[in-house]
Write an enzyme that holds these catalytic residues in place. Structure first.
Site, PDB file in Angstrom:
ATOM      1  CG  HIS A  33      -1.650  72.728  49.186  1.00  0.00           C
ATOM      2  ND1 HIS A  33      -1.890  74.030  49.571  1.00  0.00           N
ATOM      3  CD2 HIS A  33      -2.773  72.034  49.487  1.00  0.00           C
ATOM      4  CE1 HIS A  33      -3.104  74.118  50.086  1.00  0.00           C
ATOM      5  NE2 HIS A  33      -3.658  72.931  50.052  1.00  0.00           N
ATOM      6  CD  GLU A 146       0.377  62.037  59.138  1.00  0.00           C
ATOM      7  OE1 GLU A 146       1.131  62.696  59.883  1.00  0.00           O
ATOM      8  OE2 GLU A 146       0.505  60.816  58.952  1.00  0.00           O
ATOM      9  CD  GLN A 151      -9.879  66.300  54.307  1.00  0.00           C
ATOM     10  OE1 GLN A 151     -10.765  67.125  54.240  1.00  0.00           O
ATOM     11  NE2 GLN A 151      -8.684  66.519  53.775  1.00  0.00           N
TER      12      GLN A 151
HETATM   13  O1  PAF Z   1      -8.333  69.003  52.475  1.00  0.00           O
HETATM   14  C1  PAF Z   1      -8.850  69.644  51.548  1.00  0.00           C
HETATM   15  O2  PAF Z   1      -8.286  70.594  50.996  1.00  0.00           O
HETATM   16  C2  PAF Z   1     -10.243  69.262  51.077  1.00  0.00           C
HETATM   17  O3  PAF Z   1     -11.025  68.855  52.141  1.00  0.00           O
HETATM   18  C3  PAF Z   1     -10.232  68.214  49.951  1.00  0.00           C
HETATM   19  C4  PAF Z   1      -9.675  66.888  50.429  1.00  0.00           C
HETATM   20  C5  PAF Z   1      -9.455  68.736  48.769  1.00  0.00           C
HETATM   21  C6  PAF Z   1     -11.675  67.942  49.483  1.00  0.00           C
HETATM   22  O4  PAF Z   1     -12.288  69.100  48.998  1.00  0.00           O
END
Ligand code: PAF
Length: 279
Positions: A33, A146, A151
């Protein structure tokens, strides 16, 4: 730190004349993150990190209940990078009002394979929360890892369908020294499981080394056999697909291809992927 739990108050704080980078997260932040947050800081005047465990993307209530939460640690980590970062950590009612349900989307073939096949309804929930965040906060750019490649494609399709002007930026997977892709769920692994987990990345690298030499079918068979002889793991899927549309790839061509994997190590489900044409 600027921490908000109501989007209306947060919106008043944002300078709409400046660029805004959004990093949506479910908290339990790790270095992966942080790499998205640092990129957002480099590319935007203001950065918003959202911390919200989105209930509609959990098809398993137990999984939702157990999902790691620690806003205090998350804030400390973000503060270290830059105290200017804006944090939006709402309760459900600030985003969902009274009914916590997914909206309905049509993503075609990219939705119902791999993660969507195993976690039915998951991407409808992801799209619902991401649409809410993008339309409420109107970021210039939004950053996604990625590691959740499927997603990322769903979100790219979402912004096209909904004519949302935010640029969706995919960021490389952040790995531990041993190759394990960072994930909030790794915190559930025991020490001995952590030592076993790099097997997943090793198998992806084997697939990469064989790509162009063997067909996808043969590589998939090989990797499935390796998992059958490693009793620590239960393989959910191992697939080789084109990056742009997630259709199955058969053999090397000029189109970009990735190998995708999901496997359970003990009780913990891990996912990963690797571009087969990049070294
Ligand atoms: O990847 C994530 O952490 C989640 O799927 C997101 C994009 C924050 C949506 O809740």
């Amino acid at each position: 730190m600027n921490i908000f739990n109501q989007h209306s108050i947060l919106n008043d704080f944002i300078d709409q004349n400046q660029t805004v980078g959004l990093v949506p997260t479910m908290g339990a932040l790790h270095k992966g993150h942080m790499s998205l947050i640092e990129r957002a800081l480099n590319e935007n005047d203001q950065v918003i990190v959202t911390v919200f465990v989105n209930p509609t993307q959990f098809e398993d209530l137990n999984d939702l209940k157990k999902y790691p939460k620690n806003l205090y640690d998350d804030v400390k980590m973000i503060e270290k990078v830059s105290p200017k970062i804006i944090i939006y950590a709402p309760e459900s009612n600030d985003l969902y009002e009274s009914s916590i349900i997914s909206s309905s989307y049509e993503f075609g073939d990219i939705e119902n394979i791999m993660e969507g096949n195993i976690r039915v309804g998951h991407f409808q929930g992801v799209a619902t929360i991401v649409e809410k965040l993008l339309t409420l906060l109107l970021p210039t750019n939004a950053y996604f890892g990625e590691k959740d490649f499927q997603q990322l494609l769903i979100i790219k399709s979402l912004v096209v369908q909904k004519k949302i002007s935010t640029a969706i930026i995919g960021c490389p997977i952040y790995r531990d020294n041993n190759g394990l892709a960072l994930s909030s769920r790794n915190s559930f692994l025991s020490e001995s499981e952590k030592n076993k987990a790099p097997f997943i990345f090793e198998q992806l690298k084997i697939a990469r080394s064989l790509w162009g030499i063997e067909s996808a079918k043969t590589i998939i068979k090989r990797i499935k056999n390796s998992f059958l002889s490693n009793h620590n793991f239960k393989l959910d899927y191992f697939e080789i697909r084109f990056e742009n549309n997630l259709l199955n790839a058969e053999k090397k061509s000029e189109k970009k291809v990735r190998a995708f994997i999901a496997a359970k190590l003990g009780k913990i489900r891990l996912i990963d992927n690797l571009a087969l044409d990049e070294f």
